[in-house]
Scaffold this motif. Structure first.
Motif, PDB file in Angstrom:
ATOM      1  N   ALA A 184      41.994  26.947  38.636  1.00 17.78           N
ATOM      2  CA  ALA A 184      42.229  28.377  38.768  1.00 17.78           C
ATOM      3  C   ALA A 184      41.132  29.060  37.984  1.00 17.78           C
ATOM      4  O   ALA A 184      40.912  28.776  36.818  1.00 17.78           O
ATOM      5  CB  ALA A 184      43.591  28.717  38.181  1.00 17.78           C
ATOM      6  N   MET A 185      40.416  29.945  38.626  1.00 15.79           N
ATOM      7  CA  MET A 185      39.303  30.595  37.942  1.00 15.79           C
ATOM      8  C   MET A 185      39.784  31.799  37.157  1.00 15.79           C
ATOM      9  O   MET A 185      40.795  32.415  37.516  1.00 15.79           O
ATOM     10  CB  MET A 185      38.273  31.083  38.960  1.00 15.79           C
ATOM     11  N   VAL A 186      39.053  32.119  36.128  1.00 18.35           N
ATOM     12  CA  VAL A 186      39.346  33.317  35.341  1.00 18.35           C
ATOM     13  C   VAL A 186      38.116  34.179  35.355  1.00 18.35           C
ATOM     14  O   VAL A 186      37.013  33.680  35.190  1.00 18.35           O
ATOM     15  CB  VAL A 186      39.658  32.949  33.874  1.00 18.35           C
ATOM     16  N   GLY A 187      38.300  35.459  35.566  1.00 20.07           N
ATOM     17  CA  GLY A 187      37.113  36.308  35.485  1.00 20.07           C
ATOM     18  C   GLY A 187      37.405  37.740  35.823  1.00 20.07           C
ATOM     19  O   GLY A 187      38.533  38.124  36.142  1.00 20.07           O
ATOM     20  N   GLN A 188      36.358  38.526  35.747  1.00 19.78           N
ATOM     21  CA  GLN A 188      36.453  39.939  36.037  1.00 19.78           C
ATOM     22  C   GLN A 188      36.248  40.139  37.534  1.00 19.78           C
ATOM     23  O   GLN A 188      35.471  39.425  38.141  1.00 19.78           O
ATOM     24  CB  GLN A 188      35.315  40.615  35.301  1.00 19.78           C
ATOM     25  N   ILE A 189      36.924  41.101  38.096  1.00 17.19           N
ATOM     26  CA  ILE A 189      36.719  41.400  39.520  1.00 17.19           C
ATOM     27  C   ILE A 189      35.411  42.165  39.685  1.00 17.19           C
ATOM     28  O   ILE A 189      35.189  43.171  39.020  1.00 17.19           O
ATOM     29  CB  ILE A 189      37.876  42.258  40.067  1.00 17.19           C
ATOM     30  N   HIS A 190      34.551  41.657  40.513  1.00 13.10           N
ATOM     31  CA  HIS A 190      33.292  42.357  40.780  1.00 13.10           C
ATOM     32  C   HIS A 190      33.400  43.120  42.085  1.00 13.10           C
ATOM     33  O   HIS A 190      34.330  42.949  42.853  1.00 13.10           O
ATOM     34  CB  HIS A 190      32.160  41.336  40.905  1.00 13.10           C
ATOM     35  N   GLY A 191      32.413  43.940  42.313  1.00 13.18           N
ATOM     36  CA  GLY A 191      32.358  44.624  43.601  1.00 13.18           C
ATOM     37  C   GLY A 191      31.526  43.806  44.565  1.00 13.18           C
ATOM     38  O   GLY A 191      31.063  42.728  44.243  1.00 13.18           O
ATOM     39  N   GLY A 192      31.301  44.298  45.736  1.00 18.26           N
ATOM     40  CA  GLY A 192      30.373  43.673  46.671  1.00 18.26           C
ATOM     41  C   GLY A 192      30.847  42.315  47.168  1.00 18.26           C
ATOM     42  O   GLY A 192      32.033  42.033  47.261  1.00 18.26           O
ATOM     43  N   PRO A 240      46.683  30.872  43.312  1.00 14.27           N
ATOM     44  CA  PRO A 240      46.598  31.903  42.262  1.00 14.27           C
ATOM     45  C   PRO A 240      45.429  31.717  41.300  1.00 14.27           C
ATOM     46  O   PRO A 240      45.426  30.814  40.482  1.00 14.27           O
ATOM     47  CB  PRO A 240      47.932  31.763  41.528  1.00 14.27           C
ATOM     48  N   HIS A 241      44.416  32.575  41.400  1.00 12.44           N
ATOM     49  CA  HIS A 241      43.382  32.648  40.375  1.00 12.44           C
ATOM     50  C   HIS A 241      43.688  33.832  39.483  1.00 12.44           C
ATOM     51  O   HIS A 241      44.504  34.665  39.834  1.00 12.44           O
ATOM     52  CB  HIS A 241      42.009  32.863  41.019  1.00 12.44           C
ATOM     53  N   ILE A 242      43.018  33.916  38.345  1.00 16.00           N
ATOM     54  CA  ILE A 242      43.313  35.003  37.405  1.00 16.00           C
ATOM     55  C   ILE A 242      42.123  35.953  37.370  1.00 16.00           C
ATOM     56  O   ILE A 242      41.126  35.692  36.709  1.00 16.00           O
ATOM     57  CB  ILE A 242      43.578  34.447  35.998  1.00 16.00           C
ATOM     58  N   TRP A 243      42.233  37.016  38.095  1.00 17.75           N
ATOM     59  CA  TRP A 243      41.149  38.006  38.087  1.00 17.75           C
ATOM     60  C   TRP A 243      41.599  39.238  37.313  1.00 17.75           C
ATOM     61  O   TRP A 243      42.708  39.716  37.486  1.00 17.75           O
ATOM     62  CB  TRP A 243      40.780  38.427  39.516  1.00 17.75           C
ATOM     63  N   PHE A 244      40.726  39.729  36.472  1.00 19.97           N
ATOM     64  CA  PHE A 244      41.048  40.914  35.672  1.00 19.97           C
ATOM     65  C   PHE A 244      40.252  42.109  36.142  1.00 19.97           C
ATOM     66  O   PHE A 244      39.089  42.002  36.505  1.00 19.97           O
ATOM     67  CB  PHE A 244      40.678  40.687  34.207  1.00 19.97           C
ATOM     68  N   GLU A 245      40.911  43.272  36.079  1.00 20.01           N
ATOM     69  CA  GLU A 245      40.153  44.511  36.271  1.00 20.01           C
ATOM     70  C   GLU A 245      39.285  44.705  35.033  1.00 20.01           C
ATOM     71  O   GLU A 245      39.583  44.215  33.958  1.00 20.01           O
ATOM     72  CB  GLU A 245      41.109  45.707  36.388  1.00 20.01           C
ATOM     73  N   ARG A 246      38.233  45.470  35.197  1.00 21.71           N
ATOM     74  CA  ARG A 246      37.306  45.690  34.086  1.00 21.71           C
ATOM     75  C   ARG A 246      38.004  46.250  32.855  1.00 21.71           C
ATOM     76  O   ARG A 246      37.722  45.851  31.725  1.00 21.71           O
ATOM     77  CB  ARG A 246      36.225  46.667  34.540  1.00 21.71           C
ATOM     78  N   SER A 247      38.964  47.160  33.092  1.00 18.86           N
ATOM     79  CA  SER A 247      39.633  47.796  31.963  1.00 18.86           C
ATOM     80  C   SER A 247      40.519  46.810  31.225  1.00 18.86           C
ATOM     81  O   SER A 247      40.697  46.892  30.027  1.00 18.86           O
ATOM     82  CB  SER A 247      40.474  48.966  32.462  1.00 18.86           C
TER      83      SER A 247
END
Lengths: 182, 452
Positions: free
Chosen positions: B260-268, B282-289
């Protein structure tokens, strides 16, 4: 980036620096590579902030004084020539240089020039004397908050007593040399 | 005149008629070569990737390259190595009496020690050089890794030119095609799987899809990976930590196991990929905030870890890319969660192409193009035995213990410096430590004196 850097430095400049400082060709290109990697602003000169970005230098208690030594009186930028000139003080003395022509001008990395560099780390106001205050300043930089003022004061007094020979309560360059080279 | 024109025109017409069959022939030839090309691609690369099998082509390629590099190395002049040791000895001879058993009180020559340290670090320091590519001893026929590129010999230059043609003319288009295929399949297939109801079938399919697409991407980079100690592979409910050199680390690890990857959600494009991946598992993506909120991050991670049906989390605790010669400080966040940690050491072989991503020098796309136009990416992955936090050990000590194990296995230098120094300043506390050490030396001696 590395291969580009060596082409930005012209052969004539390398020759001049070689003559002035005694570094070899490959040493000069390598140091130029280092200079450009420190020069984040890419304007061919280094500022004090560029030096302070080196973590090992930033935590050195005498870091600021050492950085100061690179900058000529009142200036805020140092170019590659100036950088090399200061670093040249630290080039080892090679055996074949010891028997050089005594009438030639003294090389930058001579023993006495090395000692002068260290002397100038103490002697901030460049009056060719290390006063009690200047000695205290350097001591304070090296020990931080860990030693009291009185203790530090007595250390300074003791040092001046041992080194001072003409009784002017400060250490001249010659007294410094005698004290340092047993 | 008109007769001649007639003659000319019939000749021209004749010639024109002749061109048609040539044209057709050209088209047919092109068509055939494209078909052959794609069939070969499919058979030798994509199908093995789907099934996780290998023909051994890449290993053969690697051996051939190594032989060529050895031959090329002999022809490069080596410059004089600059040695700082001679410099140190000279300063000592000039009068610094810094023998600690001779520890008298303050000596004026003590500043030579700090002076020497300072100027040494100006010439070269242990930290800033980790943030730029490692220097190689031999040349691998890539201009980008040659710092002393001068015209060496005609043969070598011809070899280099041939290398350029092969890399940019043949390898790069091949790899780009594969990369698009891999990413495209990932997005499409994970979105399809997202429609399935949650259950074992979905998990199984999602694992297969992820593995397949990562394997295609691995071939897109011509990555030749050797996995060691696979019995220690991370299990569900654990956290996998590894040293970080480039974004490719993720592809390398994920092509051998599911995480499961963890990281910030990018655009594009990245964002599209992230959103479709999370539909399948289920991966763990975070919003920038949310990234700034440490408690929120920790909570989500521990929730994920407690659910034993979810895949192990993949984290890179250094927080930034390091050039693969050292391991820098691990941030303690992932070590506070309290689950089993599975350390993984990744070591790239720099002879084939430098994998380090210097984000201040190139952006992501530029970096990927450079990777795809290198010879190959050769690396070793070691799965280390799992570790847990011991009694009386706090998160920082645990993190350092894991870091030391990874550094030892990968043959990397274990540094206490924070990778954040790439962009930020060093804390003053380090200077205060140095001052404390020196003061102890002075004051300690005073106490001895007063006693005697």
């Amino acid at each position: 980036m590395g291969s580009r850097a060596s082409t930005l430095l012209r052969e004539e400049e390398i020759e001049e620096i070689k003559k002035e400082t005694g570094f070899s060709h490959s040493q000069i290109t390598r140091l130029y590579s280092r200079f450009t990697s420190l020069d984040k602003g890419e304007n061919g000169t280094l500022s004090r902030e560029d030096f302070q970005r080196i973590p090992e230098l930033a935590i050195n208690p005498l870091g600021d004084r050492i950085i100061n030594a690179f900058f000529p009186e009142g200036e805020d930028q140092v170019n590659f020539r100036g950088f090399m000139r200061t670093l040249a003080h630290f080039r080892p003395i090679e055996d074949n240089e010891k028997n050089k022509d005594p009438t030639a001008s003294e090389p930058l990395n001579s023993r006495s020039n090395k000692l002068l560099f260290a002397f100038r780390l103490y002697d901030l106001d460049r009056d060719d004397k290390i006063s009690r205050d200047e000695l205290l300043q350097v001591l304070r930089m090296m020990v931080g908050v860990n030693i009291s003022d009185e203790q530090l004061g007595s250390i300074a007094d003791r040092t001046i007593q041992e080194a001072d020979q003409n009784g002017d309560n400060s250490i001249s360059f010659n007294e410094f040399i005698k004290k340092v080279c047993l | 005149i008109s007769f001649r024109c007639m003659g000319c025109s019939t000749e021209e017409m004749g010639l024109f008629l002749d061109f048609n069959p040539f044209d057709n022939l050209l088209c047919i030839l092109l068509g055939i070569s494209f078909t052959v090309w794609f069939t070969l691609l499919l058979v030798f690369i994509i199908v093995p990737a789907i099934f996780g099998v290998s023909f051994g082509i890449r290993q053969l390629y690697m051996k051939t390259l190594l032989k060529i590099f050895e031959w090329a190395t002999h022809r490069i002049e080596r410059g004089e190595p600059t040695s700082l040791e001679e410099e140190i000895k000279e300063i000592r001879r000039s009068g610094s009496n810094r023998d600690l058993d001779h520890a008298s009180e303050f000596e004026m020559s003590d500043i030579f020690y700090f002076c020497r340290q300072g100027v040494e670090s100006i010439m070269d320091d242990e930290v800033t050089k980790r943030f730029s590519a490692e220097e190689l001893e031999s040349w691998n026929l890539l201009t980008r890794s040659n710092y002393n590129f001068q015209h060496i010999s005609l043969r070598l230059t011809v070899l280099w030119g041939l290398g350029v043609v092969i890399r940019y003319g043949f390898l790069l288009p091949l790899r780009v095609t594969l990369a698009f295929t891999g990413v495209g399949l990932l997005v499409v297939l994970t979105s399809i799987i997202g429609f399935l109801p949650n259950g074992r079938m979905k998990n199984f399919l999602s694992e297969q899809v992820h593995l397949m697409c990562y394997r295609i991407c691995v071939r897109a980079l011509t990555a030749i990976i050797t996995y060691h100690d696979s019995e220690n592979k991370p299990k569900n409910g654990g956290i996998c930590v590894a040293n970080h050199t480039s974004p490719i680390d993720v592809i390398i690890l994920a092509s051998d196991g599911c995480y499961a990857m963890v990281g910030q959600i990018h655009g594009g494009l990245m964002g599209v990929i992230q959103k479709s991946m999370v539909k399948a598992c289920p991966h763990i993506w975070f919003e920038r905030s949310e990234v700034k909120d440490r408690h929120l991050v920790a909570k989500r991670l521990s929730d994920h870890v407690e659910d034993k049906t979810k895949l192990p989390i993949l984290i890179f605790p250094e927080g930034t890319c390091i050039n693969n010669t050292s391991v820098m400080m691990f941030k303690k966040g992932s070590f506070e969660i309290g689950s089993t940690v599975y350390p993984v050491a990744i070591k790239y072989d720099p002879r084939f192409g430098d994998a380090f991503w210097n984000s201040s020098q190139f952006g992501m796309v530029n970096y990927l193009l450079r990777m795809m136009s290198s010879w190959a990416i050769v690396c070793s992955v070691w799965y280390l035995p799992p570790m847990t936090r011991e009694e009386g050990e706090d998160a920082v000590q645990f993190a350092n213990r894991v870091k030391a194990a990874i550094a030892r296995q990968g043959g990397l230098v274990d540094l206490l410096w924070d990778g954040g120094l790439k962009r930020g300043k060093v804390k003053d506390t380090f200077k205060e430590e140095q001052q404390k050490l020196y003061s102890k030396m002075l004051v300690g001696t005073q106490e001895d004196r007063s006693r005697s």
